[in-house]
Design a protein around this motif. Sequence first.
Motif, PDB file in Angstrom:
ATOM      1  N   SER A 156       0.853  -1.188   0.000  1.00  0.00           N
ATOM      2  CA  SER A 156       0.000   0.000   0.000  1.00  0.00           C
ATOM      3  C   SER A 156       0.888   1.236   0.000  1.00  0.00           C
ATOM      4  CB  SER A 156      -0.942  -0.022   1.212  1.00  0.00           C
ATOM      5  OG  SER A 156      -1.882   1.039   1.140  1.00  0.00           O
ATOM      6  N   GLY A 157       0.253   2.386   0.152  1.00  0.00           N
ATOM      7  CA  GLY A 157       0.965   3.649   0.038  1.00  0.00           C
ATOM      8  C   GLY A 157       1.299   4.270   1.382  1.00  0.00           C
ATOM      9  N   ILE A 158       2.391   5.006   1.378  1.00  0.00           N
ATOM     10  CA  ILE A 158       2.670   5.994   2.421  1.00  0.00           C
ATOM     11  C   ILE A 158       2.357   7.339   1.787  1.00  0.00           C
ATOM     12  CG2 ILE A 158       4.389   6.989   3.972  1.00  0.00           C
ATOM     13  CD1 ILE A 158       6.029   4.433   3.622  1.00  0.00           C
ATOM     14  N   ARG A 159       1.494   8.125   2.406  1.00  0.00           N
ATOM     15  CA  ARG A 159       1.057   9.361   1.779  1.00  0.00           C
ATOM     16  C   ARG A 159       1.200  10.528   2.751  1.00  0.00           C
ATOM     17  NH1 ARG A 159      -2.239   5.154   0.063  1.00  0.00           N
ATOM     18  NH2 ARG A 159      -2.255   4.874  -2.186  1.00  0.00           N
ATOM     19  N   GLY A 160       1.289  11.712   2.195  1.00  0.00           N
ATOM     20  CA  GLY A 160       1.401  12.910   3.010  1.00  0.00           C
ATOM     21  C   GLY A 160       2.298  13.926   2.338  1.00  0.00           C
ATOM     22  N   ASP A 161       2.198  15.167   2.756  1.00  0.00           N
ATOM     23  CA  ASP A 161       2.981  16.223   2.120  1.00  0.00           C
ATOM     24  C   ASP A 161       4.479  16.033   2.298  1.00  0.00           C
ATOM     25  OD1 ASP A 161       0.650  17.351   1.256  1.00  0.00           O
ATOM     26  OD2 ASP A 161       0.610  18.970   2.735  1.00  0.00           O
ATOM     27  N   ASP A 162       4.901  15.387   3.394  1.00  0.00           N
ATOM     28  CA  ASP A 162       6.333  15.125   3.584  1.00  0.00           C
ATOM     29  C   ASP A 162       6.889  14.176   2.530  1.00  0.00           C
ATOM     30  OD1 ASP A 162       6.518  16.773   5.754  1.00  0.00           O
ATOM     31  OD2 ASP A 162       6.711  15.188   7.263  1.00  0.00           O
ATOM     32  N   VAL A 163       6.019  13.424   1.849  1.00  0.00           N
ATOM     33  CA  VAL A 163       6.473  12.444   0.857  1.00  0.00           C
ATOM     34  C   VAL A 163       6.860  13.132  -0.459  1.00  0.00           C
ATOM     35  CG1 VAL A 163       5.879  10.273  -0.310  1.00  0.00           C
ATOM     36  CG2 VAL A 163       4.959  10.755   1.962  1.00  0.00           C
ATOM     37  N   PHE A 164       6.359  14.334  -0.702  1.00  0.00           N
ATOM     38  CA  PHE A 164       6.773  15.060  -1.897  1.00  0.00           C
ATOM     39  C   PHE A 164       8.302  15.213  -1.913  1.00  0.00           C
ATOM     40  CE2 PHE A 164       2.480  17.151  -2.213  1.00  0.00           C
ATOM     41  CZ  PHE A 164       2.249  16.867  -3.552  1.00  0.00           C
ATOM     42  N   PRO A 165       8.975  14.892  -3.016  1.00  0.00           N
ATOM     43  CA  PRO A 165      10.401  15.235  -3.119  1.00  0.00           C
ATOM     44  C   PRO A 165      10.601  16.746  -3.027  1.00  0.00           C
ATOM     45  CG  PRO A 165       9.781  13.644  -4.810  1.00  0.00           C
ATOM     46  CD  PRO A 165       8.502  14.116  -4.177  1.00  0.00           C
ATOM     47  N   LYS A 166      11.733  17.147  -2.500  1.00  0.00           N
ATOM     48  CA  LYS A 166      12.057  18.572  -2.468  1.00  0.00           C
ATOM     49  C   LYS A 166      12.389  19.092  -3.866  1.00  0.00           C
ATOM     50  CE  LYS A 166      11.690  19.270   1.960  1.00  0.00           C
ATOM     51  NZ  LYS A 166      10.576  20.104   2.485  1.00  0.00           N
ATOM     52  N   HIS A 167      12.998  18.228  -4.685  1.00  0.00           N
ATOM     53  CA  HIS A 167      13.379  18.638  -6.031  1.00  0.00           C
ATOM     54  C   HIS A 167      13.402  17.402  -6.918  1.00  0.00           C
ATOM     55  CE1 HIS A 167      15.140  22.146  -8.248  1.00  0.00           C
ATOM     56  NE2 HIS A 167      15.391  21.187  -9.125  1.00  0.00           N
ATOM     57  N   ALA A 168      13.123  17.603  -8.187  1.00  0.00           N
ATOM     58  CA  ALA A 168      13.196  16.521  -9.174  1.00  0.00           C
ATOM     59  C   ALA A 168      14.093  16.963 -10.315  1.00  0.00           C
ATOM     60  CB  ALA A 168      11.814  16.171  -9.694  1.00  0.00           C
ATOM     61  N   VAL A 169      15.022  16.093 -10.687  1.00  0.00           N
ATOM     62  CA  VAL A 169      15.887  16.319 -11.844  1.00  0.00           C
ATOM     63  C   VAL A 169      15.439  15.341 -12.921  1.00  0.00           C
ATOM     64  CG1 VAL A 169      18.243  16.338 -12.720  1.00  0.00           C
ATOM     65  CG2 VAL A 169      17.791  17.035 -10.349  1.00  0.00           C
ATOM     66  N   VAL A 170      14.784  15.842 -13.948  1.00  0.00           N
ATOM     67  CA  VAL A 170      14.201  14.998 -14.989  1.00  0.00           C
ATOM     68  C   VAL A 170      14.987  15.218 -16.271  1.00  0.00           C
ATOM     69  CG1 VAL A 170      12.094  14.342 -16.211  1.00  0.00           C
ATOM     70  CG2 VAL A 170      11.953  15.271 -13.877  1.00  0.00           C
ATOM     71  N   ASP A 171      15.822  14.239 -16.608  1.00  0.00           N
ATOM     72  CA  ASP A 171      16.731  14.330 -17.750  1.00  0.00           C
ATOM     73  C   ASP A 171      16.318  13.278 -18.774  1.00  0.00           C
ATOM     74  OD1 ASP A 171      18.853  14.198 -19.543  1.00  0.00           O
ATOM     75  OD2 ASP A 171      20.400  14.411 -18.005  1.00  0.00           O
ATOM     76  N   PRO A 172      15.726  13.685 -19.908  1.00  0.00           N
ATOM     77  CA  PRO A 172      15.286  12.703 -20.906  1.00  0.00           C
ATOM     78  C   PRO A 172      16.390  11.779 -21.400  1.00  0.00           C
ATOM     79  CG  PRO A 172      14.338  14.857 -21.383  1.00  0.00           C
ATOM     80  CD  PRO A 172      15.342  15.065 -20.291  1.00  0.00           C
ATOM     81  N   ASP A 173      17.640  12.196 -21.311  1.00  0.00           N
ATOM     82  CA  ASP A 173      18.736  11.321 -21.731  1.00  0.00           C
ATOM     83  C   ASP A 173      18.779  10.033 -20.916  1.00  0.00           C
ATOM     84  OD1 ASP A 173      19.540  13.062 -23.678  1.00  0.00           O
ATOM     85  OD2 ASP A 173      21.212  13.919 -22.530  1.00  0.00           O
TER      86      ASP A 173
END
Length: 370
Positions: A156-173
């Motif tokens: 199942s899930g762990i949910r909550g605002d603390d679960v949001f990453p602080k930053h995401a680096v999304v590199d299509p490469d």
Amino acid sequence: MQVPTGLTFGRGRLNELGRITARHGHTALIVTGRSAMRRTGTLDRAFEALQAAGVKPVVFEGVSPNPRSDEADAAIALARRSGCDVVIGLGGASALDAAKGVAVGFPHASVADLIGKTLEHHPDTLPMIAVPTTTGTGAEVTRGAILVDVRRSFRSGIRGDDVFPKHAVVDPDLSAGLPGRVAVESAFDSMAHAVEGYLARKANPVTDLLCEKVIRTVGEHITSVADGTADEAAHAALCLAGLLGGMSVANASTCLPHRMQQAMGVRAEGGTPPHARGLAILYPAWVELVQDAVPERSARIASWVASADLTSYFGQLLPRIGMATSLGDWGYAQQDIPRFMADISGNTDNDPLGQLGDDIVRTIFEKSLA
């Protein structure tokens, strides 16, 4: 519209990981799978970027395809021993979900205690940086993490605002060289997020725009991905679609197929279907019911993929991309269904079918057996 995660998107942006991480800590625990990131050289590139920014990297390479509470607990123990003050999830959904579990589980005795719960803010939660290397999960911008509690055999899930990453680096490469099977599964995962987000009761005008973009993009490119003919531009477009689908999930959430797939995730003796394939098993039976419950919205989705209706679309698409399987193909049987139903967790009220009785859930599972 809630997406508190900072975003860095673009080819070659993995090189900025060190600078971004240094804002949040000095010693980073990299949580990843068991071989792929090292084999592809991605782990080495992450090391170089971190060290150039003065961040010390520590690696945990023990995440399973369905991340487990004991794996997250072992990563937390390593983080404590090593003095880590920031977590990096590097890989697909499993690595990102495990890293989220480590970040929010750090102040607690065991991550298992958090699975199936929505958490209140805890000041000792570690900051987490997400670096996805697949294109479909959107986990880099969502407030949930799916893990298996090995004590209860409960996924199942762990949910909550603390679960949001602080930053995401999304590199299509990082996702351009995905194996064909994984690329197809990733694209279908994006499609499922957008279809469910558009039909969800929590949908709003902003998520509607995101979902339309994702559905049109995936509909345009998923067959070329399955054929192995997708070009660089197609992979970049799907990478963006995965991110936008994650934003939809963060705000409109998902519907019944995601709750049902999580419940069946650890049950099959013959093997566990990957997340997207589990969704694909359930989709034909679900959309058959949904398009009658919300005909206007269902018809709009079908028009975006140039199909007569959702049943026709998924009935043709799934065999075309090699994802037309059944629960029986994966070792499930009729006797598993009551256990699946008992393990459904999370919000089912968001589904367009309305008040969900046991009959609806049972019907979808039973039709998906064949």
